[in-house]
Design a protein around this motif. Structure first.
Motif, PDB file in Angstrom:
ATOM      1  N   UNK A  20       0.947  -0.888   0.210  1.00 40.47           N
ATOM      2  CA  UNK A  20      -0.056  -0.313  -0.747  1.00 40.47           C
ATOM      3  C   UNK A  20       0.835   1.035   0.144  1.00 40.47           C
ATOM      4  N   UNK A  21       1.172   2.157  -1.041  1.00 44.23           N
ATOM      5  CA  UNK A  21       1.291   2.756  -0.894  1.00 44.23           C
ATOM      6  C   UNK A  21       0.727   4.564   0.105  1.00 44.23           C
ATOM      7  N   UNK A  22       1.883   5.335  -0.026  1.00 45.03           N
ATOM      8  CA  UNK A  22       1.216   6.807   0.866  1.00 45.03           C
ATOM      9  C   UNK A  22       0.111   7.270  -0.287  1.00 45.03           C
ATOM     10  N   UNK A  23      -0.427   7.020  -1.400  1.00 47.30           N
ATOM     11  CA  UNK A  23      -1.543   8.204  -1.769  1.00 47.30           C
ATOM     12  C   UNK A  23      -2.914   6.965  -1.543  1.00 47.30           C
ATOM     13  N   UNK A  24      -2.595   5.912  -0.399  1.00 46.07           N
ATOM     14  CA  UNK A  24      -4.094   4.581  -0.630  1.00 46.07           C
ATOM     15  C   UNK A  24      -3.869   3.642  -2.369  1.00 46.07           C
ATOM     16  N   UNK A  25      -3.160   4.088  -2.582  1.00 51.52           N
ATOM     17  CA  UNK A  25      -3.132   2.625  -3.737  1.00 51.52           C
ATOM     18  C   UNK A  25      -2.487   1.358  -3.377  1.00 51.52           C
ATOM     19  N   UNK A  26      -2.870   0.154  -3.287  1.00 54.28           N
ATOM     20  CA  UNK A  26      -3.072  -1.312  -2.780  1.00 54.28           C
ATOM     21  C   UNK A  26      -2.960  -2.126  -3.794  1.00 54.28           C
ATOM     22  N   UNK A  27      -2.114  -3.168  -4.425  1.00 53.61           N
ATOM     23  CA  UNK A  27      -1.570  -3.946  -5.538  1.00 53.61           C
ATOM     24  C   UNK A  27      -1.061  -5.122  -4.773  1.00 53.61           C
ATOM     25  N   UNK A  28      -0.723  -6.591  -5.244  1.00 54.45           N
ATOM     26  CA  UNK A  28      -0.210  -7.251  -4.785  1.00 54.45           C
ATOM     27  C   UNK A  28       1.364  -7.625  -6.069  1.00 54.45           C
ATOM     28  N   UNK A  29       2.103  -7.633  -5.105  1.00 53.74           N
ATOM     29  CA  UNK A  29       3.896  -7.673  -5.868  1.00 53.74           C
ATOM     30  C   UNK A  29       4.501  -9.182  -5.288  1.00 53.74           C
ATOM     31  N   UNK A  50      -5.180 -10.680 -10.483  1.00 56.88           N
ATOM     32  CA  UNK A  50      -6.164 -11.665 -10.380  1.00 56.88           C
ATOM     33  C   UNK A  50      -6.677 -11.558 -11.733  1.00 56.88           C
ATOM     34  N   UNK A  51      -6.528 -13.074 -12.339  1.00 59.60           N
ATOM     35  CA  UNK A  51      -7.128 -13.045 -13.905  1.00 59.60           C
ATOM     36  C   UNK A  51      -8.756 -12.771 -13.093  1.00 59.60           C
ATOM     37  N   UNK A  52      -9.606 -12.736 -14.246  1.00 62.79           N
ATOM     38  CA  UNK A  52     -10.997 -12.913 -13.920  1.00 62.79           C
ATOM     39  C   UNK A  52     -11.566 -14.197 -13.478  1.00 62.79           C
ATOM     40  N   UNK A  53     -10.915 -15.350 -13.822  1.00 65.51           N
ATOM     41  CA  UNK A  53     -11.613 -16.646 -12.901  1.00 65.51           C
ATOM     42  C   UNK A  53     -10.373 -16.750 -11.535  1.00 65.51           C
ATOM     43  N   UNK A  54      -9.916 -15.825 -11.403  1.00 65.63           N
ATOM     44  CA  UNK A  54      -9.771 -15.570  -9.720  1.00 65.63           C
ATOM     45  C   UNK A  54      -8.029 -16.368  -9.205  1.00 65.63           C
ATOM     46  N   UNK A  55      -7.657 -16.579 -10.808  1.00 69.28           N
ATOM     47  CA  UNK A  55      -6.470 -16.954 -10.669  1.00 69.28           C
ATOM     48  C   UNK A  55      -5.528 -15.436 -10.606  1.00 69.28           C
ATOM     49  N   UNK A  56      -4.525 -15.949  -9.994  1.00 71.93           N
ATOM     50  CA  UNK A  56      -3.281 -14.923  -9.949  1.00 71.93           C
ATOM     51  C   UNK A  56      -1.509 -15.119 -11.578  1.00 71.93           C
ATOM     52  N   UNK A  57      -1.634 -14.293 -11.291  1.00 74.86           N
ATOM     53  CA  UNK A  57      -0.484 -14.135 -12.311  1.00 74.86           C
ATOM     54  C   UNK A  57       0.752 -12.619 -12.604  1.00 74.86           C
ATOM     55  N   UNK A  58       1.929 -13.632 -12.077  1.00 76.15           N
ATOM     56  CA  UNK A  58       2.853 -12.831 -11.871  1.00 76.15           C
ATOM     57  C   UNK A  58       2.932 -11.744 -13.594  1.00 76.15           C
ATOM     58  N   UNK A  59       3.712 -10.749 -13.632  1.00 75.49           N
ATOM     59  CA  UNK A  59       4.406 -10.584 -14.202  1.00 75.49           C
ATOM     60  C   UNK A  59       5.889 -10.689 -14.716  1.00 75.49           C
ATOM     61  N   UNK A  60       6.481 -10.561 -16.156  1.00 74.03           N
ATOM     62  CA  UNK A  60       7.509 -11.026 -16.970  1.00 74.03           C
ATOM     63  C   UNK A  60       8.527  -9.930 -16.323  1.00 74.03           C
TER      64      UNK A  60
END
Length: 81
Positions: A20-29, A50-60
């Protein structure tokens, strides 16, 4: 970021966390490396979506964020439940 959040970040290398960043943005990493040196302390990570089916995908492609811009680090049990 508190010392507890920094410790959690360091303990979570190669695992999924929520940042969570100071501006309130939250993201998975997935943190890969935490640099705590004097010049621009930051964390290098792979974004996770998070994909449409709920699965998690890590960026390259990695990104980084300054540690001073992070308000909180949360564990997967707090995020993915």
């Amino acid at each position: 970021m508190t010392a507890e959040h920094l410790a959690l970040l360091n303990a979570s290398i190669d695992q999924i966390v929520e940042l969570e960043t100071l501006d309130g943005t939250r993201f998975l990493a997935t943190p890969l490396f935490v640099y705590e040196g004097e010049d621009n302390p930051d964390v290098f990570f792979l974004p996770v979506e998070r994909g449409a089916s709920g699965n998690l995908k890590t960026a390259e492609t990695g990104q980084s964020i300054l540690l001073e811009d992070i308000l909180a680090v949360r564990t997967p049990t707090q995020v993915l439940a």
